[in-house]
Motif scaffolding. Structure first.
Motif, mmCIF file in Angstrom:
data_model
loop_
_atom_site.group_PDB
_atom_site.id
_atom_site.type_symbol
_atom_site.label_atom_id
_atom_site.label_comp_id
_atom_site.label_asym_id
_atom_site.label_seq_id
_atom_site.Cartn_x
_atom_site.Cartn_y
_atom_site.Cartn_z
ATOM 1 N N LEU A 59 31.801 33.169 -58.593
ATOM 2 C CA LEU A 59 32.113 31.867 -59.178
ATOM 3 C C LEU A 59 32.471 30.875 -58.078
ATOM 4 O O LEU A 59 33.391 31.106 -57.302
ATOM 5 C CB LEU A 59 33.259 32.006 -60.175
ATOM 6 C CG LEU A 59 32.979 32.988 -61.309
ATOM 7 C CD1 LEU A 59 34.187 33.128 -62.205
ATOM 8 C CD2 LEU A 59 31.765 32.560 -62.105
ATOM 9 N N PRO A 60 31.728 29.761 -57.985
ATOM 10 C CA PRO A 60 31.922 28.817 -56.888
ATOM 11 C C PRO A 60 33.260 28.087 -56.912
ATOM 12 O O PRO A 60 33.778 27.738 -55.874
ATOM 13 C CB PRO A 60 30.768 27.825 -57.034
ATOM 14 C CG PRO A 60 30.222 28.044 -58.391
ATOM 15 C CD PRO A 60 30.636 29.407 -58.853
ATOM 16 N N ILE B 133 35.361 24.511 -66.132
ATOM 17 C CA ILE B 133 34.583 25.732 -66.374
ATOM 18 C C ILE B 133 33.092 25.450 -66.575
ATOM 19 O O ILE B 133 32.239 26.179 -66.080
ATOM 20 C CB ILE B 133 35.173 26.529 -67.555
ATOM 21 C CG1 ILE B 133 34.572 27.930 -67.604
ATOM 22 C CG2 ILE B 133 34.964 25.812 -68.877
ATOM 23 C CD1 ILE B 133 35.302 28.864 -68.546
ATOM 24 N N PHE B 134 32.743 24.359 -67.269
ATOM 25 C CA PHE B 134 31.331 24.077 -67.518
ATOM 26 C C PHE B 134 30.641 23.545 -66.268
ATOM 27 O O PHE B 134 29.475 23.849 -66.026
ATOM 28 C CB PHE B 134 31.176 23.153 -68.725
ATOM 29 C CG PHE B 134 31.574 23.829 -70.009
ATOM 30 C CD1 PHE B 134 30.738 24.757 -70.605
ATOM 31 C CD2 PHE B 134 32.802 23.575 -70.583
ATOM 32 C CE1 PHE B 134 31.113 25.416 -71.769
ATOM 33 C CE2 PHE B 134 33.189 24.224 -71.747
ATOM 34 C CZ PHE B 134 32.341 25.154 -72.345
ATOM 35 N N ALA B 135 31.345 22.788 -65.440
ATOM 36 C CA ALA B 135 30.789 22.354 -64.153
ATOM 37 C C ALA B 135 30.574 23.567 -63.258
ATOM 38 O O ALA B 135 29.563 23.682 -62.568
ATOM 39 C CB ALA B 135 31.709 21.341 -63.491
ATOM 40 N N ARG B 136 31.522 24.476 -63.272
ATOM 41 C CA ARG B 136 31.396 25.714 -62.491
ATOM 42 C C ARG B 136 30.183 26.501 -62.951
ATOM 43 O O ARG B 136 29.386 26.985 -62.150
ATOM 44 C CB ARG B 136 32.655 26.560 -62.667
ATOM 45 C CG ARG B 136 32.578 27.890 -61.913
ATOM 46 C CD ARG B 136 33.560 28.898 -62.445
ATOM 47 N NE ARG B 136 33.143 29.329 -63.774
ATOM 48 C CZ ARG B 136 33.925 29.995 -64.597
ATOM 49 N NH1 ARG B 136 35.166 30.277 -64.276
ATOM 50 N NH2 ARG B 136 33.474 30.387 -65.772
ATOM 51 N N ASN B 137 30.008 26.615 -64.270
ATOM 52 C CA ASN B 137 28.875 27.365 -64.805
ATOM 53 C C ASN B 137 27.543 26.721 -64.434
ATOM 54 O O ASN B 137 26.565 27.416 -64.165
ATOM 55 C CB ASN B 137 28.994 27.512 -66.317
ATOM 56 C CG ASN B 137 30.111 28.452 -66.719
ATOM 57 O OD1 ASN B 137 30.714 29.113 -65.868
ATOM 58 N ND2 ASN B 137 30.400 28.503 -67.990
ATOM 59 N N PHE C 107 24.501 28.767 -62.626
ATOM 60 C CA PHE C 107 23.124 28.823 -63.101
ATOM 61 C C PHE C 107 22.153 28.287 -62.047
ATOM 62 O O PHE C 107 21.082 28.864 -61.833
ATOM 63 C CB PHE C 107 22.967 28.061 -64.422
ATOM 64 C CG PHE C 107 23.298 28.894 -65.627
ATOM 65 C CD1 PHE C 107 22.323 29.618 -66.276
ATOM 66 C CD2 PHE C 107 24.597 28.956 -66.098
ATOM 67 C CE1 PHE C 107 22.623 30.398 -67.384
ATOM 68 C CE2 PHE C 107 24.919 29.732 -67.206
ATOM 69 C CZ PHE C 107 23.936 30.458 -67.848
ATOM 70 N N LYS C 108 22.506 27.207 -61.382
ATOM 71 C CA LYS C 108 21.629 26.652 -60.345
ATOM 72 C C LYS C 108 21.474 27.622 -59.183
ATOM 73 O O LYS C 108 20.368 27.814 -58.663
ATOM 74 C CB LYS C 108 22.171 25.312 -59.845
ATOM 75 C CG LYS C 108 21.964 24.191 -60.830
ATOM 76 C CD LYS C 108 22.513 22.877 -60.289
ATOM 77 C CE LYS C 108 22.283 21.754 -61.280
ATOM 78 N NZ LYS C 108 22.835 20.483 -60.782
ATOM 79 N N ARG C 109 22.574 28.238 -58.764
ATOM 80 C CA ARG C 109 22.509 29.208 -57.662
ATOM 81 C C ARG C 109 21.666 30.421 -58.041
ATOM 82 O O ARG C 109 20.857 30.910 -57.254
ATOM 83 C CB ARG C 109 23.907 29.653 -57.261
ATOM 84 C CG ARG C 109 24.675 28.585 -56.503
ATOM 85 C CD ARG C 109 26.098 28.981 -56.236
ATOM 86 N NE ARG C 109 26.163 30.211 -55.484
ATOM 87 C CZ ARG C 109 27.245 30.981 -55.433
ATOM 88 N NH1 ARG C 109 28.335 30.647 -56.088
ATOM 89 N NH2 ARG C 109 27.251 32.084 -54.712
ATOM 90 N N ARG C 110 21.870 30.943 -59.254
ATOM 91 C CA ARG C 110 21.106 32.120 -59.699
ATOM 92 C C ARG C 110 19.621 31.778 -59.816
ATOM 93 O O ARG C 110 18.756 32.570 -59.453
ATOM 94 C CB ARG C 110 21.650 32.617 -61.053
ATOM 95 C CG ARG C 110 20.892 33.793 -61.631
ATOM 96 C CD ARG C 110 20.886 35.005 -60.754
ATOM 97 N NE ARG C 110 22.252 35.381 -60.433
ATOM 98 C CZ ARG C 110 22.574 36.170 -59.429
ATOM 99 N NH1 ARG C 110 21.652 36.681 -58.666
ATOM 100 N NH2 ARG C 110 23.826 36.460 -59.180
ATOM 101 N N GLY D 280 28.521 31.412 -73.048
ATOM 102 C CA GLY D 280 29.031 31.331 -74.409
ATOM 103 C C GLY D 280 29.647 29.974 -74.716
ATOM 104 O O GLY D 280 29.794 29.115 -73.843
ATOM 105 N N LYS D 281 30.042 29.800 -75.953
ATOM 106 C CA LYS D 281 30.583 28.541 -76.456
ATOM 107 C C LYS D 281 31.834 28.086 -75.705
ATOM 108 O O LYS D 281 32.039 26.898 -75.495
ATOM 109 C CB LYS D 281 30.881 28.718 -77.948
ATOM 110 C CG LYS D 281 31.602 27.590 -78.599
ATOM 111 C CD LYS D 281 31.594 27.703 -80.114
ATOM 112 C CE LYS D 281 32.517 28.755 -80.633
ATOM 113 N NZ LYS D 281 32.678 28.707 -82.097
ATOM 114 N N ILE D 282 32.660 29.025 -75.263
ATOM 115 C CA ILE D 282 33.893 28.655 -74.575
ATOM 116 C C ILE D 282 33.737 28.677 -73.050
ATOM 117 O O ILE D 282 34.701 28.573 -72.314
ATOM 118 C CB ILE D 282 35.061 29.566 -74.996
ATOM 119 C CG1 ILE D 282 34.755 31.023 -74.656
ATOM 120 C CG2 ILE D 282 35.388 29.367 -76.463
ATOM 121 C CD1 ILE D 282 35.931 31.969 -74.864
ATOM 122 N N GLY D 283 32.481 28.845 -72.594
ATOM 123 C CA GLY D 283 32.216 28.827 -71.162
ATOM 124 C C GLY D 283 32.206 30.184 -70.499
ATOM 125 O O GLY D 283 32.054 30.280 -69.288
#
Length: 103
Positions: A16-17, A23-27, A31-34, A73-76
């Protein structure tokens, strides 16, 4: 019925960066890294839904047949699922030839 086949599993860890940030910015960054790592390592993109409320990235490794899904998921919350084609026990080795994921 015994088919002589076994299921094989590979585990991946998502780094996790920014565990302290939004949390959503982190996600988004995860996703971009993966996605970048998948393209750089010759995985085939099966599903890429980054603009969807519940993001999904599903990739396939043509070298070993594994399919990996990263889902939000819905809560990140994030989770990984991995599936593989069935294999004979003699085809399973102790070392995988899977590239190391970014941390």
């Amino acid at each position: 019925m015994d088919t002589g086949l076994v299921d094989v599993e590979v585990n991946y860890t998502v780094g996790l960066p920014d565990p302290e940030g939004d949390i959503f910015a982190r996600n988004t960054a995860v996703f971009k890294r993966r996605n970048r790592w998948s393209v750089d390592n010759d995985y085939r993109i099966i599903t890429r839904k980054f603009d969807h409320r519940f993001r999904v990235l599903r990739i396939h490794d043509p070298r070993d047949g594994f399919t990996l899904s990263l889902k939000e998921g819905k809560i990140g919350n994030l989770w990984l699922t991995c599936s593989a084609p069935a294999a004979r026990p003699s085809d399973v080795t102790s070392e995988a030839s899977v590239p190391t994921a970014p941390r």
